[in-house]
Design a protein around this motif. Structure first.
Motif, PDB file in Angstrom:
ATOM      1  N   ASN A  70       1.249   0.123 -18.211  1.00 60.70           N
ATOM      2  CA  ASN A  70      -0.680   0.348 -19.131  1.00 60.70           C
ATOM      3  C   ASN A  70      -1.234   0.531 -18.462  1.00 60.70           C
ATOM      4  O   ASN A  70      -2.148   1.142 -19.302  1.00 60.70           O
ATOM      5  CB  ASN A  70      -0.019  -1.083 -19.317  1.00 60.70           C
ATOM      6  CG  ASN A  70       0.893  -1.624 -20.348  1.00 60.70           C
ATOM      7  OD1 ASN A  70       1.765  -0.958 -21.768  1.00 60.70           O
ATOM      8  ND2 ASN A  70       1.640  -2.664 -20.812  1.00 60.70           N
ATOM      9  N   ASP A  71      -1.227   0.447 -16.965  1.00 53.66           N
ATOM     10  CA  ASP A  71      -2.288   1.295 -16.200  1.00 53.66           C
ATOM     11  C   ASP A  71      -2.080   2.354 -15.257  1.00 53.66           C
ATOM     12  O   ASP A  71      -1.931   2.706 -14.198  1.00 53.66           O
ATOM     13  CB  ASP A  71      -3.149  -0.608 -14.902  1.00 53.66           C
ATOM     14  CG  ASP A  71      -3.831   0.373 -14.639  1.00 53.66           C
ATOM     15  OD1 ASP A  71      -4.800   1.663 -14.878  1.00 53.66           O
ATOM     16  OD2 ASP A  71      -4.631  -0.528 -14.049  1.00 53.66           O
ATOM     17  N   PRO A  72      -2.663   3.468 -16.371  1.00 50.09           N
ATOM     18  CA  PRO A  72      -2.455   4.692 -15.451  1.00 50.09           C
ATOM     19  C   PRO A  72      -3.334   5.108 -14.522  1.00 50.09           C
ATOM     20  O   PRO A  72      -2.914   5.484 -13.236  1.00 50.09           O
ATOM     21  CB  PRO A  72      -3.151   6.167 -16.156  1.00 50.09           C
ATOM     22  CG  PRO A  72      -3.923   4.752 -17.100  1.00 50.09           C
ATOM     23  CD  PRO A  72      -3.539   3.739 -17.799  1.00 50.09           C
ATOM     24  N   ASN A  73      -4.553   4.378 -13.671  1.00 49.36           N
ATOM     25  CA  ASN A  73      -4.584   3.852 -12.379  1.00 49.36           C
ATOM     26  C   ASN A  73      -4.014   3.119 -11.368  1.00 49.36           C
ATOM     27  O   ASN A  73      -5.030   3.344 -10.425  1.00 49.36           O
ATOM     28  CB  ASN A  73      -5.871   3.922 -12.834  1.00 49.36           C
ATOM     29  CG  ASN A  73      -7.119   4.715 -13.451  1.00 49.36           C
ATOM     30  OD1 ASN A  73      -6.273   6.606 -13.182  1.00 49.36           O
ATOM     31  ND2 ASN A  73      -7.419   4.555 -14.457  1.00 49.36           N
ATOM     32  N   SER A  74      -2.764   2.537 -11.651  1.00 49.15           N
ATOM     33  CA  SER A  74      -2.572   1.582 -11.165  1.00 49.15           C
ATOM     34  C   SER A  74      -2.114   2.189  -9.307  1.00 49.15           C
ATOM     35  O   SER A  74      -1.557   1.434  -8.483  1.00 49.15           O
ATOM     36  CB  SER A  74      -1.782   0.452 -11.774  1.00 49.15           C
ATOM     37  OG  SER A  74      -0.152   1.043 -11.876  1.00 49.15           O
ATOM     38  N   ASN A  75      -1.387   2.638  -9.930  1.00 48.30           N
ATOM     39  CA  ASN A  75      -0.792   4.073  -8.534  1.00 48.30           C
ATOM     40  C   ASN A  75      -2.488   4.150  -7.142  1.00 48.30           C
ATOM     41  O   ASN A  75      -1.520   4.158  -6.513  1.00 48.30           O
ATOM     42  CB  ASN A  75       0.313   4.379  -8.447  1.00 48.30           C
ATOM     43  CG  ASN A  75       1.753   3.976  -9.646  1.00 48.30           C
ATOM     44  OD1 ASN A  75       1.564   3.385  -8.978  1.00 48.30           O
ATOM     45  ND2 ASN A  75       1.941   4.856 -10.151  1.00 48.30           N
ATOM     46  N   ARG A 121       0.721  -1.435   0.165  1.00 47.75           N
ATOM     47  CA  ARG A 121      -0.219   0.499  -0.157  1.00 47.75           C
ATOM     48  C   ARG A 121       0.990   0.714   0.005  1.00 47.75           C
ATOM     49  O   ARG A 121       0.562   2.389  -0.214  1.00 47.75           O
ATOM     50  CB  ARG A 121      -0.959  -0.061   1.500  1.00 47.75           C
ATOM     51  CG  ARG A 121      -2.316  -1.000   0.689  1.00 47.75           C
ATOM     52  CD  ARG A 121      -2.949  -0.851   2.036  1.00 47.75           C
ATOM     53  NE  ARG A 121      -3.586  -1.876   1.705  1.00 47.75           N
ATOM     54  CZ  ARG A 121      -4.256  -2.336   0.859  1.00 47.75           C
ATOM     55  NH1 ARG A 121      -4.880  -1.520  -0.284  1.00 47.75           N
ATOM     56  NH2 ARG A 121      -5.151  -3.478   1.010  1.00 47.75           N
ATOM     57  N   ASP A 122       2.133   1.262  -0.520  1.00 46.27           N
ATOM     58  CA  ASP A 122       2.631   2.335   0.217  1.00 46.27           C
ATOM     59  C   ASP A 122       3.023   2.695  -1.316  1.00 46.27           C
ATOM     60  O   ASP A 122       2.916   2.059  -2.141  1.00 46.27           O
ATOM     61  CB  ASP A 122       4.420   2.261   0.626  1.00 46.27           C
ATOM     62  CG  ASP A 122       5.219   2.636   0.789  1.00 46.27           C
ATOM     63  OD1 ASP A 122       5.213   4.049   1.717  1.00 46.27           O
ATOM     64  OD2 ASP A 122       5.991   3.266  -0.383  1.00 46.27           O
ATOM     65  N   PRO A 123       2.638   3.907  -1.367  1.00 44.66           N
ATOM     66  CA  PRO A 123       2.983   5.171  -2.445  1.00 44.66           C
ATOM     67  C   PRO A 123       3.933   4.970  -3.484  1.00 44.66           C
ATOM     68  O   PRO A 123       4.243   4.668  -4.897  1.00 44.66           O
ATOM     69  CB  PRO A 123       2.351   6.448  -2.262  1.00 44.66           C
ATOM     70  CG  PRO A 123       2.063   6.623  -1.151  1.00 44.66           C
ATOM     71  CD  PRO A 123       2.601   4.451  -0.629  1.00 44.66           C
ATOM     72  N   ILE A 124       5.716   5.098  -2.827  1.00 45.61           N
ATOM     73  CA  ILE A 124       6.455   4.464  -3.436  1.00 45.61           C
ATOM     74  C   ILE A 124       6.802   3.317  -3.955  1.00 45.61           C
ATOM     75  O   ILE A 124       7.466   3.652  -4.959  1.00 45.61           O
ATOM     76  CB  ILE A 124       7.657   4.736  -2.082  1.00 45.61           C
ATOM     77  CG1 ILE A 124       7.460   6.239  -2.131  1.00 45.61           C
ATOM     78  CG2 ILE A 124       9.367   4.437  -3.387  1.00 45.61           C
ATOM     79  CD1 ILE A 124       8.582   7.009  -1.140  1.00 45.61           C
ATOM     80  N   ILE A 125       6.336   1.689  -3.133  1.00 45.61           N
ATOM     81  CA  ILE A 125       6.468   0.581  -3.570  1.00 45.61           C
ATOM     82  C   ILE A 125       5.127   0.947  -4.731  1.00 45.61           C
ATOM     83  O   ILE A 125       5.739   0.032  -6.321  1.00 45.61           O
ATOM     84  CB  ILE A 125       6.013  -0.430  -2.356  1.00 45.61           C
ATOM     85  CG1 ILE A 125       6.990  -0.580  -1.479  1.00 45.61           C
ATOM     86  CG2 ILE A 125       6.239  -1.693  -2.812  1.00 45.61           C
ATOM     87  CD1 ILE A 125       8.506  -0.004  -1.611  1.00 45.61           C
ATOM     88  N   ASP A 141      -6.494  -1.859  -4.518  1.00 47.01           N
ATOM     89  CA  ASP A 141      -6.037  -2.937  -4.504  1.00 47.01           C
ATOM     90  C   ASP A 141      -4.660  -3.215  -4.309  1.00 47.01           C
ATOM     91  O   ASP A 141      -3.730  -2.656  -4.130  1.00 47.01           O
ATOM     92  CB  ASP A 141      -6.100  -3.745  -5.198  1.00 47.01           C
ATOM     93  CG  ASP A 141      -7.945  -3.199  -6.274  1.00 47.01           C
ATOM     94  OD1 ASP A 141      -8.451  -3.321  -5.024  1.00 47.01           O
ATOM     95  OD2 ASP A 141      -7.635  -2.511  -7.482  1.00 47.01           O
ATOM     96  N   PRO A 142      -4.697  -3.943  -3.097  1.00 48.30           N
ATOM     97  CA  PRO A 142      -2.864  -4.779  -2.903  1.00 48.30           C
ATOM     98  C   PRO A 142      -2.314  -5.078  -4.345  1.00 48.30           C
ATOM     99  O   PRO A 142      -2.687  -5.639  -4.854  1.00 48.30           O
ATOM    100  CB  PRO A 142      -3.250  -5.527  -2.241  1.00 48.30           C
ATOM    101  CG  PRO A 142      -4.474  -6.212  -1.403  1.00 48.30           C
ATOM    102  CD  PRO A 142      -5.535  -5.210  -2.108  1.00 48.30           C
ATOM    103  N   ILE A 143      -0.861  -4.723  -4.172  1.00 52.05           N
ATOM    104  CA  ILE A 143      -0.297  -5.622  -5.753  1.00 52.05           C
ATOM    105  C   ILE A 143       0.781  -6.092  -5.051  1.00 52.05           C
ATOM    106  O   ILE A 143       1.307  -6.554  -3.766  1.00 52.05           O
ATOM    107  CB  ILE A 143       0.390  -3.466  -6.215  1.00 52.05           C
ATOM    108  CG1 ILE A 143       1.301  -3.006  -4.930  1.00 52.05           C
ATOM    109  CG2 ILE A 143      -0.538  -3.462  -6.496  1.00 52.05           C
ATOM    110  CD1 ILE A 143       2.929  -2.364  -5.716  1.00 52.05           C
ATOM    111  N   ASP A 144       1.802  -7.478  -5.967  1.00 50.97           N
ATOM    112  CA  ASP A 144       2.109  -8.012  -5.578  1.00 50.97           C
ATOM    113  C   ASP A 144       3.778  -7.365  -5.302  1.00 50.97           C
ATOM    114  O   ASP A 144       4.839  -7.182  -5.751  1.00 50.97           O
ATOM    115  CB  ASP A 144       2.416  -9.173  -6.550  1.00 50.97           C
ATOM    116  CG  ASP A 144       3.541 -10.322  -6.430  1.00 50.97           C
ATOM    117  OD1 ASP A 144       3.753 -10.605  -5.183  1.00 50.97           O
ATOM    118  OD2 ASP A 144       3.369 -10.673  -7.149  1.00 50.97           O
TER     119      ASP A 144
END
Length: 140
Positions: free
Chosen positions: A31-36, A19-23, A40-43
């Motif tokens: 390819n997904d401009p909204n992914s940041n 959930r950290d913005p830098i990570i 949703d948790p990321i791997d």
């Protein structure tokens, strides 16, 4: 990047990282401009985790970090140094050197991250050293 996270478990640590913005910006899908911007948790499984055991020796921590610029040194042991006893052999001399320097803000060994810190697989793999120096030249 280095982050120190106080977490009750590895799962909680990975959740905080996800959930950290830098990570998120470093691991996001370009390819997904909204992914940041979604929740949703990321791997974060590609990020190496280590357990840091802070040396709590008051004679070591002589510098509070206010006079100069704090520097962080991450040093990883050579694999053969783990098996030949070199770390244990030089530990006391190294600790005395750090105490004499009077620059240490915090220091301690890095261990392989395991669910329980008492796990025998949580071996020492390096050192985290936070110290004070006037500039880069003074640091090296």
């Amino acid at each position: 990047h280095v982050m120190c996270i106080d977490s009750p478990s590895l799962a909680d640590c990975r959740e905080a990282l996800s959930r950290d913005p830098i990570i998120r910006s470093l691991l996001s899908d370009d390819n997904d401009p909204n992914s940041n911007f979604n929740d949703d948790p990321i791997d974060v499984s590609s990020i190496p985790l280590y357990r840091w055991r802070h040396i709590r020796d008051h004679t070591l921590r002589r510098d509070d970090g206010r006079d100069g610029t704090p520097h962080l040194l991450l040093a990883f042991d050579r694999p053969e140094a783990r098996s030949d006893g070199l770390r244990e052999e030089i530990f006391n001399n190294h600790l005395e050197y750090l105490i004499r320097s009077e620059r240490i803000i915090a220091s301690g060994p890095l261990h392989v991250a395991t669910e329980k810190k008492t796990d025998g697989k949580s071996i020492v793999v390096g050192t985290l050293l936070l110290f004070n120096a006037r500039d880069r030249e003074d640091a090296v």
